[in-house]
Motif scaffolding. Structure first.
Motif, short mmCIF file in Angstrom:
data_model
loop_
_atom_site.label_atom_id
_atom_site.label_comp_id
_atom_site.label_asym_id
_atom_site.label_seq_id
_atom_site.Cartn_x
_atom_site.Cartn_y
_atom_site.Cartn_z
N TRP A 207 0.79 -1.11 0.03
CA TRP A 207 0.03 -0.16 -0.11
C TRP A 207 0.95 1.22 0.04
O TRP A 207 0.52 2.23 -0.59
CB TRP A 207 -0.87 -0.03 1.22
CG TRP A 207 -0.30 -0.06 2.53
CD1 TRP A 207 0.12 -1.22 3.35
CD2 TRP A 207 0.25 1.34 3.48
NE1 TRP A 207 0.56 -0.69 4.45
CE2 TRP A 207 0.81 0.72 4.55
CE3 TRP A 207 -0.10 2.36 3.02
CZ2 TRP A 207 1.15 1.55 5.44
CZ3 TRP A 207 0.69 3.12 3.94
CH2 TRP A 207 1.15 2.83 5.25
N LEU A 208 2.00 1.43 0.70
CA LEU A 208 2.85 2.39 0.85
C LEU A 208 3.26 2.51 -0.46
O LEU A 208 3.28 4.03 -0.96
CB LEU A 208 4.13 2.24 1.69
CG LEU A 208 4.82 3.62 2.10
CD1 LEU A 208 3.79 4.72 2.77
CD2 LEU A 208 5.92 3.10 3.24
N ILE A 211 1.03 4.93 -2.94
CA ILE A 211 0.60 6.22 -2.68
C ILE A 211 1.29 7.14 -3.63
O ILE A 211 0.65 8.20 -4.11
CB ILE A 211 0.76 6.40 -1.06
CG1 ILE A 211 -0.08 5.66 -0.19
CG2 ILE A 211 0.60 7.96 -0.91
CD1 ILE A 211 0.09 5.98 1.37
N LYS A 269 12.17 3.39 0.08
CA LYS A 269 11.46 4.29 1.16
C LYS A 269 11.97 5.64 2.01
O LYS A 269 11.64 6.66 1.80
CB LYS A 269 10.84 3.75 2.31
CG LYS A 269 10.07 4.02 3.35
CD LYS A 269 9.85 3.16 4.51
CE LYS A 269 9.36 3.86 5.71
NZ LYS A 269 8.88 3.21 6.82
N PHE A 372 2.03 12.20 3.86
CA PHE A 372 2.42 10.95 3.29
C PHE A 372 3.76 10.58 4.07
O PHE A 372 4.04 9.39 4.39
CB PHE A 372 2.89 10.97 1.60
CG PHE A 372 3.76 9.98 1.28
CD1 PHE A 372 3.30 8.52 1.05
CD2 PHE A 372 5.12 9.96 0.84
CE1 PHE A 372 4.18 7.58 0.51
CE2 PHE A 372 5.87 9.17 0.35
CZ PHE A 372 5.41 7.89 0.31
N VAL A 375 2.66 9.52 7.54
CA VAL A 375 2.06 7.91 7.57
C VAL A 375 3.13 6.89 7.12
O VAL A 375 3.25 5.94 7.76
CB VAL A 375 0.92 7.82 6.30
CG1 VAL A 375 0.61 6.54 5.97
CG2 VAL A 375 -0.35 8.64 6.75
N GLY A 376 4.07 7.28 6.37
CA GLY A 376 4.97 6.54 6.09
C GLY A 376 6.00 6.22 7.27
O GLY A 376 6.37 5.04 7.43
N GLY A 380 4.59 2.64 7.93
CA GLY A 380 5.18 1.98 6.46
C GLY A 380 6.18 0.77 7.24
O GLY A 380 7.17 1.11 7.84
#
Length: 396
Positions: A207-208, A211, A269, A372, A375-376, A380
């Protein structure tokens, strides 16, 4: 021709195709928006018309995996290129809000087929240790084409049809090179992956990574559809708009390949988090620049340098954490997210343009990038954790 040379020629051909697709979008998005603005179409209606391209993308995205697996990469690209070429040539032959919406819808369908198949082919050709680099080169080719596209607006002085005819010449070159390629097909899904809903499986584990395509789609649409209207209303001449717009893409070209190589070394990431933080700051500062042309170009260039490669970084990250047979599924979901963002952005920003605070559209974009990052960092999982979860699911 050896396998290595054939793969190299295939890669070069895909770069040409995506560069031409970028030129097409970079030209038609701002050109049609400005033409509708001059005809007195409201900003809300203008944004809805531009969304036709992305509605086409969204409509066809859930079904793209089927032709890709059955027809192969090359044939899917050829079908998309045919649709895009015909639609582009028809644009100057007809004038009107409705017909342009329909043609933009067809452009979106063709672009989706072309981009999706070429992205998946590049991902399949790239070895894991070079995936970030190869995807960044692919993104560089698209960005180069996209940055050149708006310059085609200068050809309008010779006739409304001239920019569209010029881009069609490049389509012809793409057809010639594509016909020289040998068709190829994506890897089949593993038996363990077929026993469950592939889309839910990809969403749960990747999901990450899905985005960034949404964020990139929102940025692309906001800058190419709404920014020209924002700039013209702030007294910036159209000639300057055609030069300011490419600043974002030119900025992305500078760091596209270095970021790809860096992500191969330190992880996808980590690179995305750093880039999103910088991009958020740039967009939050953008409303303060108003009609200051140097400041606008500088902020857009830095934003492009950091977040202009988000789509390709997201796909590369998905390929890191998912089984090979599910990369095409991840690509389809990424395209859906991209299409949704591109439909939302013109309409949301069209609303902001109709209010007394049009600069809010950039503040929202900066806020999305900042969200983002949060949330990451909070939720994540690391790629190693996701791969471990993959193995447990397959063992079970």
């Amino acid at each position: 021709m050896t396998t290595s040379r054939m793969n190299h020629f295939t890669f070069l051909t895909l770069l040409l195709v995506v560069a031409i697709a970028g030129m097409s979008q970079g030209l038609t998005l701002p050109l049609l928006s400005v033409m509708l603005e001059h005809e007195g179409v409201s900003s809300l209606a203008n944004g809805f018309n531009a969304a036709g391209l992305y509605i086409g993308i969204l409509i066809v995205s859930p079904f793209m995996e089927w032709p890709l697996r059955r027809l192969g990469y090359r044939n899917t690209i050829l079908i998309g290129l045919c649709v895009v070429t015909v639609s582009t040539l028809l644009l100057p032959m007809f004038r009107g809000f409705t017909i342009w919406f329909i043609l933009r819808l067809l452009l979106g369908i063709g672009d989706m087929a072309l981009h999706y198949a070429s992205q998946m082919w590049v991902t399949a050709l790239a070895p894991p240790e070079r995936r970030g680099r190869d995807m960044s080169i692919y993104g560089f080719a698209y960005g180069a084409g996209f940055s050149i596209g708006p310059l085609g607006m200068l050809l309008v002085d010779f006739g409304d049809w001239v920019p569209f005819l010029a881009i069609s010449v490049f389509y012809a070159a793409a057809f010639i090179m594509l016909f020289r390629l040998k068709n190829a097909f994506p890897l089949p899904a593993e038996a363990s992956e077929k026993g469950q809903n592939r889309y839910l499986y990809v969403l749960r584990l990747g999901w990450l990574a899905l985005i960034p395509p949404f964020l990139y789609g929102y940025m692309e649409s906001a800058l190419n559809v709404n920014f020209p209207v924002y700039a013209v209303r702030n007294g910036i001449p159209l000639e300057w708009v055609s030069l300011i717009l490419p600043s974002f893409v030119v900025g992305s070209l500078v760091l596209q390949m270095p970021l790809g190589r860096w992500s191969d070394k330190v992880g996808r990431k980590k690179v995305m988090m750093v880039c999103a933080s910088t991009g958020a700051l740039c967009f939050l500062l953008l409303p303060l620049a108003s009609n200051n042309i140097p400041a606008l170009m500088a902020l857009l260039a830095v934003a492009g340098a950091t977040v202009g490669s988000f789509y390709t970084l997201g796909l590369a990250y998905a390929a890191d954490v998912l089984p090979p047979g599910l990369i095409s599924t991840a690509g389809a979901i990424a395209s859906i997210n991209f299409g949704i963002a591109n439909i939302l952005a013109p309409n949301v920003n069209g609303f902001f343009l109709s209010t007394s605070s049009p600069g809010l559209m950039f503040s929202v974009l900066g806020g999305l990038l900042a969200l983002f990052v949060v949330v990451g960092y909070l939720f994540g999982k690391k790629p190693a954790d996701v791969r471990a979860m993959n193995k447990l699911n397959e063992a079970g």
